[in-house]
Design an enzyme around this catalytic site. Structure first.
Site: not given
Ligand code: IPM
Ligand code: MN
Length: 391
Positions: A220, A253, A277, A281
């Site tokens: 960013k 973003d 992180d 996801d």
């Molecule tokens: C991940 C998880 C962890 C993180 C949490 C559980 C602390 O979300 O490994 O991605 O944020 O790194």
């Molecule tokens: Mn995570």
């Protein structure tokens, strides 16, 4: 095959030289098993069964020790990361990790909760700065993705390299204070040193070299000082050490949007801790299910085989809603065990065999509920049995 067929001659990089010939003919695989909470132990037992099966076939000696972590650590030892668990990990060549946390411990103060009090200190203690998250969706499983199949006709095959021991997660100060006017203020600090950016860039270069030699760095830099340093450092480091790599940059973003639009435009992307992180996801959901995604966290330290010490864990959480029902998908844990064989034990061929068996089991119809899509679903143990049958 998916991420890094390791290459010889890259010994200065943290992710390196995991070549089978370095390992004596009947290596002993000495690792710590930290299964954790809720579905953690359920999927862990299946991964251990798969490992026992390949160990027998390949004449490897399995030598693992279990220890409590997370909620299990709190319940049995009064803290999420018991000293005895850290000690065991220090004496091991790798850590096979399940998952920690859940409603049972949610009422504890934030700093004592399993995620913050077990996983983060473990990453920091072993300086596991490089988190490798393969984003893989088999062509046969494109229905499992929320993306339209025509956007991903061949599935998805990308890799997220996330910096894991810096940035907002660990920067100081990290405080909550009541101000003189009675208002309350919380502070997290985003901090990066050039050396931290250089070492994760080195890992990303190794990953890119094992694939298409394309690397996208996500930051960013239009707003954050840390990102300005990040972009400058990555640019200079790649120019100096990896002129063979095609480097691009993207704001985070935009990267979030591009992942949802056309994930395969990425090959390997590298980013700081919190961006990684969040993006990983997003990557997980477009790849169909968290239940399929493995990860490896590596540092500079070498184990007794002269290979990277690492922590291997599924990207999904403890899934309290399905715990105890025998329906959790064990694939991510099994694939994480395969990553452990690849990086920490140099057993590339065995890792590939496990990855291929998972793929064959899933694509030939054995699927847990998260990836079944109207077809009959199998349970955790039956899924692992189908994988073992393919081995
Ligand atoms: C991940 C998880 C962890 C993180 C949490 C559980 C602390 O979300 O490994 O991605 O944020 O790194
Ligand atoms: Mn995570």
């Amino acid at each position: 095959m998916h991420f890094p067929a390791q290459r010889k001659g890259e010994n200065s990089l943290p992710l390196c030289s995991a070549t089978a010939f370095l390992v004596p003919s009947m290596p002993s695989l000495k690792f710590a098993v930290l299964a954790g909470d809720y579905i953690g132990p359920e999927v862990m037992s299946e991964a251990l069964r798969v490992l026992a099966h390949v160990a027998k076939q390949e004449q490897l000696t399995l030598s693992y020790t279990r220890a409590d972590v997370g909620g299990a650590g709190i319940d049995n030892h009064g803290k999420a990361l018991p000293d005895s668990t850290v000690k065991l990990c220090e004496q091991s060549d790798a850590i096979l990790f399940g998952s920690v946390g859940g409603p049972k411990w949610e009422r504890l103060p934030p700093k004592e909760q399993p995620e913050r009090a077990a996983l983060l200190p473990l990453r920091k203690h072993f300086t596991l700065f490089a988190n490798i998250r393969p984003g893989l969706l088999y062509r046969e499983l494109t229905d499992a993705s929320p993306l339209k199949s025509e956007r991903i006709p061949d599935g998805i095959d990308i890799v997220c390299i996330r910096e894991l021991t810096g940035g907002l997660y660990f920067g100081q100060p990290k405080t909550t204070t009541t101000l003189p006017d009675g208002d309350v203020q919380a502070v997290d600090t985003m901090v990066y040193r050039r050396s931290e950016i250089e070492r994760i860039t080195a890992t990303a270069i190794t990953a890119a070299r094992a694939r298409k030699r394309r690397l996208c760095s996500v930051d960013k830099a239009n707003v954050l000082e840390t990102s300005v340093l990040w972009r400058k450092t990555v640019t200079e480091y790649v120019a100096r050490h990896a002129p063979d790599i095609t480097l691009s940059h993207m704001y985070v973003d935009n990267a979030a949007m591009q992942l949802a639009r056309d994930p395969n435009q990425f090959d390997v992307f590298v980013t700081e801790n919190m961006f990684g992180d969040i993006l990983s996801d997003e990557m997980a959901v477009i790849c169909g299910s968290l239940g399929m995604l493995s990860s490896a966290s590596l540092g500079a330290a070498k184990n007794s085989h002269g290979l990277p010490f690492g922590l291997y864990e599924p990207a999904g959480g403890t899934a309290p809603d399905i715990a105890g029902k025998g329906v959790a998908n064990p694939c991510a844990q099994i694939l994480s065990a395969a990553l452990m064989l690849r990086y920490s034990f140099g057993l590339e061929g065995v890792a590939v065999r496990i990855e291929t068996a998972v793929k064959k089991a899933v694509t030939s119809g054995s699927r847990t509920g998260d990836i079944a899509f109207g077809r009959p679903a199998v349970g955790t143990t039956a899924m692992a049995n189908a994988i073992i049958a393919q081995l």
